[in-house]
Design a protein around this motif. Structure first.
Motif, PDB file in Angstrom:
ATOM      1  N   SER A   4       5.696  65.144   5.018  1.00 20.82           N
ATOM      2  CA  SER A   4       6.882  65.314   5.850  1.00 20.82           C
ATOM      3  C   SER A   4       8.090  65.453   4.934  1.00 20.82           C
ATOM      4  CB  SER A   4       7.080  64.104   6.755  1.00 20.82           C
ATOM      5  OG  SER A   4       6.017  63.990   7.664  1.00 20.82           O
ATOM      6  N   HIS A   5       8.988  66.366   5.308  1.00 15.91           N
ATOM      7  CA  HIS A   5      10.137  66.632   4.449  1.00 15.91           C
ATOM      8  C   HIS A   5      11.331  67.082   5.290  1.00 15.91           C
ATOM      9  CE1 HIS A   5       8.147  70.485   5.021  1.00 15.91           C
ATOM     10  NE2 HIS A   5       9.339  71.035   4.864  1.00 15.91           N
ATOM     11  N   CYS A   6      12.504  67.032   4.681  1.00 14.77           N
ATOM     12  CA  CYS A   6      13.731  67.488   5.322  1.00 14.77           C
ATOM     13  C   CYS A   6      13.702  69.005   5.410  1.00 14.77           C
ATOM     14  CB  CYS A   6      14.934  67.033   4.502  1.00 14.77           C
ATOM     15  SG  CYS A   6      16.507  67.739   5.042  1.00 14.77           S
ATOM     16  N   SER A   7      14.045  69.523   6.574  1.00 19.60           N
ATOM     17  CA  SER A   7      14.069  70.979   6.726  1.00 19.60           C
ATOM     18  C   SER A   7      15.283  71.592   6.044  1.00 19.60           C
ATOM     19  CB  SER A   7      14.051  71.355   8.207  1.00 19.60           C
ATOM     20  OG  SER A   7      15.156  70.788   8.860  1.00 19.60           O
ATOM     21  N   GLY A   8      16.276  70.771   5.704  1.00 16.08           N
ATOM     22  CA  GLY A   8      17.471  71.270   5.045  1.00 16.08           C
ATOM     23  C   GLY A   8      17.312  71.410   3.541  1.00 16.08           C
ATOM     24  N   CYS A   9      16.809  70.350   2.884  1.00 17.50           N
ATOM     25  CA  CYS A   9      16.733  70.357   1.416  1.00 17.50           C
ATOM     26  C   CYS A   9      15.317  70.278   0.870  1.00 17.50           C
ATOM     27  CB  CYS A   9      17.558  69.203   0.852  1.00 17.50           C
ATOM     28  SG  CYS A   9      16.888  67.555   1.209  1.00 17.50           S
ATOM     29  N   GLY A  10      14.334  69.993   1.730  1.00 17.73           N
ATOM     30  CA  GLY A  10      12.953  69.887   1.275  1.00 17.73           C
ATOM     31  C   GLY A  10      12.606  68.527   0.691  1.00 17.73           C
ATOM     32  N   HIS A  11      13.542  67.579   0.735  1.00 22.49           N
ATOM     33  CA  HIS A  11      13.326  66.230   0.205  1.00 22.49           C
ATOM     34  C   HIS A  11      12.162  65.573   0.939  1.00 22.49           C
ATOM     35  CE1 HIS A  11      14.312  61.853  -0.109  1.00 22.49           C
ATOM     36  NE2 HIS A  11      14.502  62.207  -1.371  1.00 22.49           N
ATOM     37  N   TYR A  17       9.900  55.492   5.670  1.00 25.18           N
ATOM     38  CA  TYR A  17      10.791  56.152   6.626  1.00 25.18           C
ATOM     39  C   TYR A  17      10.017  56.991   7.647  1.00 25.18           C
ATOM     40  CZ  TYR A  17      15.030  54.873   4.148  1.00 25.18           C
ATOM     41  OH  TYR A  17      16.059  54.174   3.584  1.00 25.18           O
ATOM     42  N   LEU A  18       8.715  56.844   7.680  1.00 20.31           N
ATOM     43  CA  LEU A  18       7.901  57.637   8.599  1.00 20.31           C
ATOM     44  C   LEU A  18       7.721  56.979   9.968  1.00 20.31           C
ATOM     45  CD1 LEU A  18       5.225  59.109   6.186  1.00 20.31           C
ATOM     46  CD2 LEU A  18       7.218  60.245   7.177  1.00 20.31           C
ATOM     47  N   ARG A  30      20.655  61.062   9.628  1.00 20.34           N
ATOM     48  CA  ARG A  30      20.889  61.992   8.521  1.00 20.34           C
ATOM     49  C   ARG A  30      19.772  61.893   7.487  1.00 20.34           C
ATOM     50  NH1 ARG A  30      25.543  64.378   8.831  1.00 20.34           N
ATOM     51  NH2 ARG A  30      27.236  63.475  10.028  1.00 20.34           N
ATOM     52  N   CYS A  31      19.570  62.983   6.762  1.00 21.74           N
ATOM     53  CA  CYS A  31      18.601  63.008   5.675  1.00 21.74           C
ATOM     54  C   CYS A  31      19.118  62.129   4.540  1.00 21.74           C
ATOM     55  CB  CYS A  31      18.404  64.438   5.177  1.00 21.74           C
ATOM     56  SG  CYS A  31      17.439  64.558   3.642  1.00 21.74           S
ATOM     57  N   ARG A  32      18.248  61.351   3.946  1.00 18.67           N
ATOM     58  CA  ARG A  32      18.662  60.493   2.834  1.00 18.67           C
ATOM     59  C   ARG A  32      18.953  61.316   1.588  1.00 18.67           C
ATOM     60  NH1 ARG A  32      15.467  55.398   0.169  1.00 18.67           N
ATOM     61  NH2 ARG A  32      17.191  54.809  -1.175  1.00 18.67           N
ATOM     62  N   CYS A  34      20.012  64.821   1.361  1.00 15.82           N
ATOM     63  CA  CYS A  34      21.141  65.755   1.369  1.00 15.82           C
ATOM     64  C   CYS A  34      22.203  65.432   2.410  1.00 15.82           C
ATOM     65  CB  CYS A  34      20.649  67.183   1.588  1.00 15.82           C
ATOM     66  SG  CYS A  34      19.927  67.478   3.216  1.00 15.82           S
ATOM     67  N   GLY A  35      21.913  64.526   3.334  1.00 15.44           N
ATOM     68  CA  GLY A  35      22.894  64.140   4.340  1.00 15.44           C
ATOM     69  C   GLY A  35      22.981  65.064   5.542  1.00 15.44           C
ATOM     70  N   VAL A  36      22.108  66.069   5.617  1.00 15.54           N
ATOM     71  CA  VAL A  36      22.132  66.976   6.761  1.00 15.54           C
ATOM     72  C   VAL A  36      21.750  66.197   8.030  1.00 15.54           C
ATOM     73  CG1 VAL A  36      19.739  67.787   6.613  1.00 15.54           C
ATOM     74  CG2 VAL A  36      21.452  69.274   7.560  1.00 15.54           C
ATOM     75  N   THR A  37      22.369  66.545   9.141  1.00 14.24           N
ATOM     76  CA  THR A  37      22.114  65.858  10.407  1.00 14.24           C
ATOM     77  C   THR A  37      20.734  66.211  10.949  1.00 14.24           C
ATOM     78  OG1 THR A  37      24.463  65.908  10.912  1.00 14.24           O
ATOM     79  CG2 THR A  37      22.976  65.524  12.750  1.00 14.24           C
ATOM     80  N   ILE A  38      19.992  65.185  11.349  1.00 14.72           N
ATOM     81  CA  ILE A  38      18.692  65.380  11.998  1.00 14.72           C
ATOM     82  C   ILE A  38      18.983  65.593  13.481  1.00 14.72           C
ATOM     83  CG2 ILE A  38      16.477  64.308  12.554  1.00 14.72           C
ATOM     84  CD1 ILE A  38      16.874  62.616   9.976  1.00 14.72           C
ATOM     85  N   PRO A  39      18.435  66.649  14.072  1.00 19.93           N
ATOM     86  CA  PRO A  39      18.745  66.935  15.484  1.00 19.93           C
ATOM     87  C   PRO A  39      18.436  65.747  16.402  1.00 19.93           C
ATOM     88  CG  PRO A  39      17.532  68.751  14.514  1.00 19.93           C
ATOM     89  CD  PRO A  39      17.524  67.640  13.510  1.00 19.93           C
ATOM     90  N   ARG A  40      19.363  65.446  17.282  1.00 22.65           N
ATOM     91  CA  ARG A  40      19.208  64.327  18.225  1.00 22.65           C
ATOM     92  C   ARG A  40      18.003  64.555  19.144  1.00 22.65           C
ATOM     93  NH1 ARG A  40      24.273  61.365  20.080  1.00 22.65           N
ATOM     94  NH2 ARG A  40      23.718  60.372  18.161  1.00 22.65           N
ATOM     95  N   GLU A  41      17.639  65.815  19.377  1.00 24.09           N
ATOM     96  CA  GLU A  41      16.486  66.108  20.237  1.00 24.09           C
ATOM     97  C   GLU A  41      15.209  65.489  19.669  1.00 24.09           C
ATOM     98  OE1 GLU A  41      18.431  68.716  19.058  1.00 24.09           O
ATOM     99  OE2 GLU A  41      19.624  68.967  20.874  1.00 24.09           O
TER     100      GLU A  41
END
Length: 66
Positions: A4-11, A17-18, A30-32, A34-41
């Protein structure tokens, strides 16, 4: 299969955290990395899925106890 990874930065998401609902709250949505917002959906889907699973489990226990 990829982790599992962030769709914004690939982290890559650390194993601790799973747990979706708890990690969403702990990271304030938020992603740890890059800080991109994780969709509330996604949070809503996890809550609904957990509620459905709990409801099914309770129904099965009630049927078996009867």
């Amino acid at each position: 299969m990829t982790r599992s990874h962030c769709s914004g930065c690939g982290h890559a998401i650390a194993p601790y955290y799973l747990v979706p609902i708890l990690s969403y709250v702990a990271l304030r949505g938020r992603c740890r990395g890059c800080g991109v917002t994780i969709p509330r959906e996604l949070f809503t889907y996890e809550l609904v899925g957990g509620a459905i699973g709990l409801l099914i489990g309770l129904v099965i226990v009630a049927i078996l106890a009867a």
